[in-house]
Write a protein that holds these residues in place. Structure first.
Motif, mmCIF file in Angstrom:
data_model
loop_
_atom_site.group_PDB
_atom_site.id
_atom_site.type_symbol
_atom_site.label_atom_id
_atom_site.label_comp_id
_atom_site.label_asym_id
_atom_site.label_seq_id
_atom_site.Cartn_x
_atom_site.Cartn_y
_atom_site.Cartn_z
ATOM 1 N N PRO A 5 -7.451 -23.899 -0.998
ATOM 2 C CA PRO A 5 -6.088 -23.507 -0.900
ATOM 3 C C PRO A 5 -5.324 -22.920 -1.972
ATOM 4 N N ARG A 6 -4.542 -21.937 -1.678
ATOM 5 C CA ARG A 6 -3.842 -21.218 -2.771
ATOM 6 C C ARG A 6 -2.635 -21.846 -3.236
ATOM 7 N N LEU A 7 -3.084 -23.230 -4.007
ATOM 8 C CA LEU A 7 -2.062 -24.159 -4.524
ATOM 9 C C LEU A 7 -2.756 -24.304 -6.195
ATOM 10 N N THR A 27 1.497 -13.666 -7.392
ATOM 11 C CA THR A 27 1.307 -12.116 -7.099
ATOM 12 C C THR A 27 0.115 -12.322 -5.907
ATOM 13 N N GLU A 28 -0.688 -13.180 -6.372
ATOM 14 C CA GLU A 28 -1.861 -13.336 -5.398
ATOM 15 C C GLU A 28 -1.907 -14.092 -4.266
ATOM 16 N N GLY A 29 -0.596 -14.712 -4.272
ATOM 17 C CA GLY A 29 -0.091 -15.524 -3.265
ATOM 18 C C GLY A 29 -0.508 -17.115 -3.469
ATOM 19 N N TYR A 30 -0.387 -17.502 -4.513
ATOM 20 C CA TYR A 30 -0.476 -18.989 -4.915
ATOM 21 C C TYR A 30 0.799 -19.241 -4.902
ATOM 22 N N ASP A 31 1.267 -20.840 -4.604
ATOM 23 C CA ASP A 31 2.210 -21.521 -4.864
ATOM 24 C C ASP A 31 1.873 -22.275 -6.405
ATOM 25 N N VAL A 32 2.693 -22.389 -7.234
ATOM 26 C CA VAL A 32 2.317 -22.833 -8.633
ATOM 27 C C VAL A 32 3.032 -23.849 -9.132
ATOM 28 N N GLY A 33 2.609 -24.875 -9.503
ATOM 29 C CA GLY A 33 3.149 -26.088 -10.349
ATOM 30 C C GLY A 33 2.828 -25.907 -11.864
ATOM 31 N N GLY A 54 7.966 -14.603 -3.723
ATOM 32 C CA GLY A 54 7.964 -15.067 -2.560
ATOM 33 C C GLY A 54 7.130 -16.224 -2.468
ATOM 34 N N GLN A 55 6.606 -17.013 -3.713
ATOM 35 C CA GLN A 55 5.904 -18.235 -3.509
ATOM 36 C C GLN A 55 6.913 -19.352 -3.990
ATOM 37 N N ARG A 56 6.612 -20.467 -3.710
ATOM 38 C CA ARG A 56 7.077 -21.820 -4.353
ATOM 39 C C ARG A 56 6.820 -22.349 -5.718
ATOM 40 N N ALA A 57 7.610 -22.575 -6.478
ATOM 41 C CA ALA A 57 7.321 -23.108 -7.982
ATOM 42 C C ALA A 57 7.951 -24.466 -8.324
ATOM 43 N N PHE A 58 7.076 -25.187 -8.902
ATOM 44 C CA PHE A 58 7.690 -26.543 -9.260
ATOM 45 C C PHE A 58 7.356 -27.014 -10.776
ATOM 46 N N VAL A 59 8.295 -27.480 -11.441
ATOM 47 C CA VAL A 59 8.243 -27.639 -12.863
ATOM 48 C C VAL A 59 8.195 -29.116 -13.348
ATOM 49 N N GLU A 60 7.269 -29.589 -14.248
ATOM 50 C CA GLU A 60 7.093 -30.847 -14.579
ATOM 51 C C GLU A 60 7.070 -30.784 -15.965
ATOM 52 N N SER A 221 -5.609 -12.042 -16.214
ATOM 53 C CA SER A 221 -6.527 -11.295 -15.458
ATOM 54 C C SER A 221 -7.927 -11.799 -15.271
ATOM 55 N N VAL A 222 -8.528 -12.339 -16.336
ATOM 56 C CA VAL A 222 -9.842 -13.122 -16.167
ATOM 57 C C VAL A 222 -9.695 -14.208 -15.567
ATOM 58 N N ILE A 223 -8.594 -15.257 -15.681
ATOM 59 C CA ILE A 223 -8.490 -16.390 -15.489
ATOM 60 C C ILE A 223 -8.339 -16.241 -13.823
ATOM 61 N N ALA A 224 -7.580 -15.146 -13.343
ATOM 62 C CA ALA A 224 -7.256 -14.952 -11.926
ATOM 63 C C ALA A 224 -8.702 -14.571 -11.375
#
Length: 263
Positions: A5-7, A27-33, A54-60, A221-224
């Motif tokens: 899943p793109r999470l 940018t590649e469609g992931y929601d990111v924590g 256009g993606q969701r973001a959560f910060v902890e 870019s290498v990580i992605a």
């Protein structure tokens, strides 16, 4: 499900490589924590950039040296609704010769750079296995995963340890369709190295084959790539992103700034 899943969760995403990675994944469609240690303002800026895409973001908040460091993964997974990718970027360093390094400094660097990723990897892998789908873990080490550096014994030991942990995790998690790789940056223009990101293109580094420091986007870019479907058969590998710096061990420098490329 053939793909994860793109999470995603990116630790240390308040600046530098972590921020660049979080924004590229968005940018590649992931929601990111995201996690941040002290720079909550930086983390908020990263979150805003993710939401602009256009993606969701959560910060902890997150202290990688905390014995409960893995709990941040549980909190972010609950908000994301699952997990497909973990990227461990958060880390610290020191500058002291072994003879002048106290145990407290040694333990703090090891706790931050090795214990923290161990705990987040373990927590993330548990969620991925329970989810019953493939997953990706990327640990950002350093070129010093492979090469020593004067005055950085604890850092080098931690990064080498994280490299070995990455390989063991790759062996153990392969049966679950989870790949685990490390990305080993050389000198990258970040706040941590005292440079602006754009310094990557106009700071001269005669001792580096490409002649300059790296840009955070060149690491992201290498990580992605490793998080993408294109890297489905890559696991247990360490991707060095250093402009060729680690090839230069045999080239001594006379200290006068001589450029080996012109000799």
């Amino acid at each position: 499900m053939t793909h994860h899943p793109r999470l995603a969760i990116v630790t240390g995403a308040d600046s530098g490589i972590g921020r660049a990675t979080a924004e590229l994944l968005a940018t590649e469609g992931y929601d990111v924590g995201l996690t941040c240690h002290q720079d909550t303002e930086g983390a908020r800026e990263t979150a805003a950039a993710i939401e602009q895409r256009g993606q969701r973001a959560f910060v902890e908040p997150f202290d990688a040296s905390d014995a409960d460091a893995g709990a941040v993964v549980d909190r972010l997974v609950a908000q994301l609704g699952g997990l497909g990718v973990l990227v461990n970027v958060a880390g610290t360093g020191h500058s002291s010769r072994v003879l002048d390094t106290d145990l407290e400094t040694w333990r703090h660097v090891l706790a931050t750079d090795l214990d923290g990723p161990f705990l987040t990897c373990r927590a993330a892998a548990r969620h991925m296995v329970e989810g019953g789908h493939p997953g990706r873990i990327v640990n950002v080490t350093s070129v010093h995963e492979h090469l020593p550096r004067l005055g950085a014994a604890a850092y080098c030991a931690a990064k080498a340890g994280l490299g070995a942990l990455t390989e063991v995790l790759a062996l153990e998690l392969g049966e679950h369709g989870i790949t685990v790789n490390s990305v080993a940056p050389g000198e990258i223009s970040t706040e941590m190295t005292g440079m602006d990101t754009e310094d990557a293109y106009h700071e001269e580094r005669p001792g580096n084959p490409l002649g300059r420091p790296g840009h955070v986007n060149e690491v992201a870019s290498v990580i992605a790539f490793l998080a993408s479907p294109r890297a489905a058969y890559v696991t247990g590998s360490s991707y060095v992103v250093d402009g060729g710096l680690s090839l230069m061990a045999a080239h001594g420098h006379d200290g006068a700034g001589s450029d080996w490329r012109r000799t």
